[in-house]
Write a protein that holds these residues in place. Structure first.
Motif, PDB file in Angstrom:
ATOM      1  N   GLU A  60     -10.688 -17.108   2.781  1.00  0.00           N
ATOM      2  CA  GLU A  60     -11.177 -15.964   3.521  1.00  0.00           C
ATOM      3  C   GLU A  60     -11.379 -16.297   4.995  1.00  0.00           C
ATOM      4  N   LYS A  61     -11.184 -15.307   5.847  1.00  0.00           N
ATOM      5  CA  LYS A  61     -11.455 -15.452   7.263  1.00  0.00           C
ATOM      6  C   LYS A  61     -12.680 -14.611   7.592  1.00  0.00           C
ATOM      7  N   GLU A 102      -6.201 -12.389  18.026  1.00  0.00           N
ATOM      8  CA  GLU A 102      -7.099 -13.472  17.604  1.00  0.00           C
ATOM      9  C   GLU A 102      -6.976 -13.739  16.107  1.00  0.00           C
ATOM     10  N   TRP A 103      -6.633 -12.711  15.350  1.00  0.00           N
ATOM     11  CA  TRP A 103      -6.484 -12.859  13.903  1.00  0.00           C
ATOM     12  C   TRP A 103      -5.203 -13.604  13.545  1.00  0.00           C
ATOM     13  N   GLY A 104      -4.264 -13.640  14.478  1.00  0.00           N
ATOM     14  CA  GLY A 104      -3.015 -14.354  14.254  1.00  0.00           C
ATOM     15  C   GLY A 104      -1.808 -13.469  14.042  1.00  0.00           C
ATOM     16  N   ILE A 105      -1.941 -12.157  14.289  1.00  0.00           N
ATOM     17  CA  ILE A 105      -0.810 -11.246  14.154  1.00  0.00           C
ATOM     18  C   ILE A 105       0.086 -11.400  15.381  1.00  0.00           C
ATOM     19  N   PRO A 106       1.401 -11.590  15.199  1.00  0.00           N
ATOM     20  CA  PRO A 106       2.313 -11.745  16.340  1.00  0.00           C
ATOM     21  C   PRO A 106       2.277 -10.532  17.268  1.00  0.00           C
ATOM     22  N   GLU A 107       2.365 -10.788  18.564  1.00  0.00           N
ATOM     23  CA  GLU A 107       2.257  -9.705  19.541  1.00  0.00           C
ATOM     24  C   GLU A 107       3.321  -8.636  19.356  1.00  0.00           C
ATOM     25  N   GLU A 108       4.537  -9.046  19.046  1.00  0.00           N
ATOM     26  CA  GLU A 108       5.603  -8.056  18.872  1.00  0.00           C
ATOM     27  C   GLU A 108       5.311  -7.120  17.699  1.00  0.00           C
ATOM     28  N   SER A 109       4.589  -7.636  16.698  1.00  0.00           N
ATOM     29  CA  SER A 109       4.218  -6.814  15.560  1.00  0.00           C
ATOM     30  C   SER A 109       3.060  -5.886  15.904  1.00  0.00           C
ATOM     31  N   VAL A 154     -12.139  -6.232  12.338  1.00  0.00           N
ATOM     32  CA  VAL A 154     -10.965  -6.716  11.615  1.00  0.00           C
ATOM     33  C   VAL A 154     -11.431  -7.613  10.478  1.00  0.00           C
ATOM     34  N   SER A 155     -10.724  -7.533   9.336  1.00  0.00           N
ATOM     35  CA  SER A 155     -11.110  -8.298   8.155  1.00  0.00           C
ATOM     36  C   SER A 155      -9.902  -8.488   7.246  1.00  0.00           C
ATOM     37  N   ASP A 156     -10.053  -9.361   6.260  1.00  0.00           N
ATOM     38  CA  ASP A 156      -8.990  -9.538   5.276  1.00  0.00           C
ATOM     39  C   ASP A 156      -9.244  -8.694   4.032  1.00  0.00           C
ATOM     40  N   VAL A 157     -10.265  -7.827   4.085  1.00  0.00           N
ATOM     41  CA  VAL A 157     -10.537  -6.869   3.010  1.00  0.00           C
ATOM     42  C   VAL A 157     -10.781  -5.505   3.657  1.00  0.00           C
ATOM     43  N   GLU A 158     -10.720  -4.456   2.850  1.00  0.00           N
ATOM     44  CA  GLU A 158     -10.986  -3.122   3.386  1.00  0.00           C
ATOM     45  C   GLU A 158     -12.378  -3.083   4.025  1.00  0.00           C
ATOM     46  N   VAL A 159     -12.448  -2.471   5.195  1.00  0.00           N
ATOM     47  CA  VAL A 159     -13.684  -2.503   5.961  1.00  0.00           C
ATOM     48  C   VAL A 159     -13.890  -1.170   6.674  1.00  0.00           C
ATOM     49  N   GLY A 160     -15.138  -0.803   6.873  1.00  0.00           N
ATOM     50  CA  GLY A 160     -15.476   0.400   7.612  1.00  0.00           C
ATOM     51  C   GLY A 160     -16.574   0.092   8.611  1.00  0.00           C
ATOM     52  N   CYS A 161     -16.601   0.817   9.715  1.00  0.00           N
ATOM     53  CA  CYS A 161     -17.622   0.559  10.723  1.00  0.00           C
ATOM     54  C   CYS A 161     -18.056   1.861  11.382  1.00  0.00           C
TER      55      CYS A 161
END
Length: 235
Positions: free
Chosen positions: A5-6, A64-71, A108-115
């Motif tokens: 988990e992150k 910051e989460w590690g998703i590529p910028e082009e994506s 941002v999370s690795d599970v469904e999240v609401g704020c």
């Protein structure tokens, strides 16, 4: 927290620190086409800034989460659930957005999240009567009598907890608000129809605002306040 988990991260940005997006043509090339169109559509400058702030926070959070910028910046990379919850088509990360007053937030999370974030406000008694549990309403009335003014923060707290839950589940506001009760919240839990929710709730008070995050994880999220002024040089 499991090794796989992150840690969930919550980002907060004051939109008044952002220049009006229509004043810099470079923003048009930086944002995905559909996001740019949504950003410049509002008539009011503060609404354009809010839209831009939401995108900038999401962009920063996903990088910051590690998703590529082009994506992150790809056209068509985002979609909406049945009740309007935004999500990544690739399902590579979960996120949620909210705004109130001058602040915009992104989680941002690795599970469904609401704020949800709301500026502390006066009690809207008709709203409380309709959506709050009997226990919550009684607490508000008692607090108003014993400590006038203190009920405002509690009312706002009860509301952001509800909103964060609804936004986590992706349901519409309607019946999803019914049966919720946070009058005796403990261990980061709430109740629905008398039964403890599986979701956990994390809260902050910041600069006259109440913030809540809802997800099915135990580790407390990290709150990141972005304090820099942003013009056309965000990168």
């Amino acid at each position: 927290m499991k090794k796989s988990e992150k840690r969930t991260k919550v980002y907060l940005l004051d939109r008044t620190k952002i220049a009006d997006p229509v004043t810099f043509s470079s923003w048009k090339d930086f944002l995905p086409k559909e996001r740019w169109e949504k950003t410049v559509r509002p008539v009011r400058e503060e609404d354009r800034k809010t839209e831009l702030a939401a995108w900038l926070l999401l962009y920063h959070a996903l990088k910051e989460w590690g998703i590529p910028e082009e994506s992150i910046r790809a056209d068509g990379a985002y979609c909406y659930g049945e009740h309007g919850k935004p999500e990544r088509k690739k399902k590579d990360v979960c996120f949620n957005l909210s705004h109130s007053g001058k602040y915009v937030m992104c989680v941002v999370s690795d599970v469904e999240v609401g704020c949800d974030i709301e500026k502390i406000q006066k009690v809207r008694w008709k709203l409380a009567k309709r959506f709050f549990s009997e226990g919550e309403y009684d607490i508000l009335e008692k607090l108003k009598e014993e400590s006038p003014g203190a009920e405002e923060e509690l009312f706002t707290r009860f509301w952001v907890l509800r909103e964060s839950y609804v936004k986590k589940t992706g349901e519409g506001l309607g019946t999803s608000l019914e049966g919720l009760d946070f009058s005796g919240i403990s261990g980061y839990k709430g109740k629905k129809n008398g039964k403890a929710l599986k979701e956990r709730f994390f809260e902050w008070e910041y600069d006259g605002y109440r913030i809540a995050v809802c997800e099915e994880k135990d580790g407390e999220p990290e709150l990141v306040v972005c304090s820099r002024t942003i013009d056309n040089c965000f990168l």
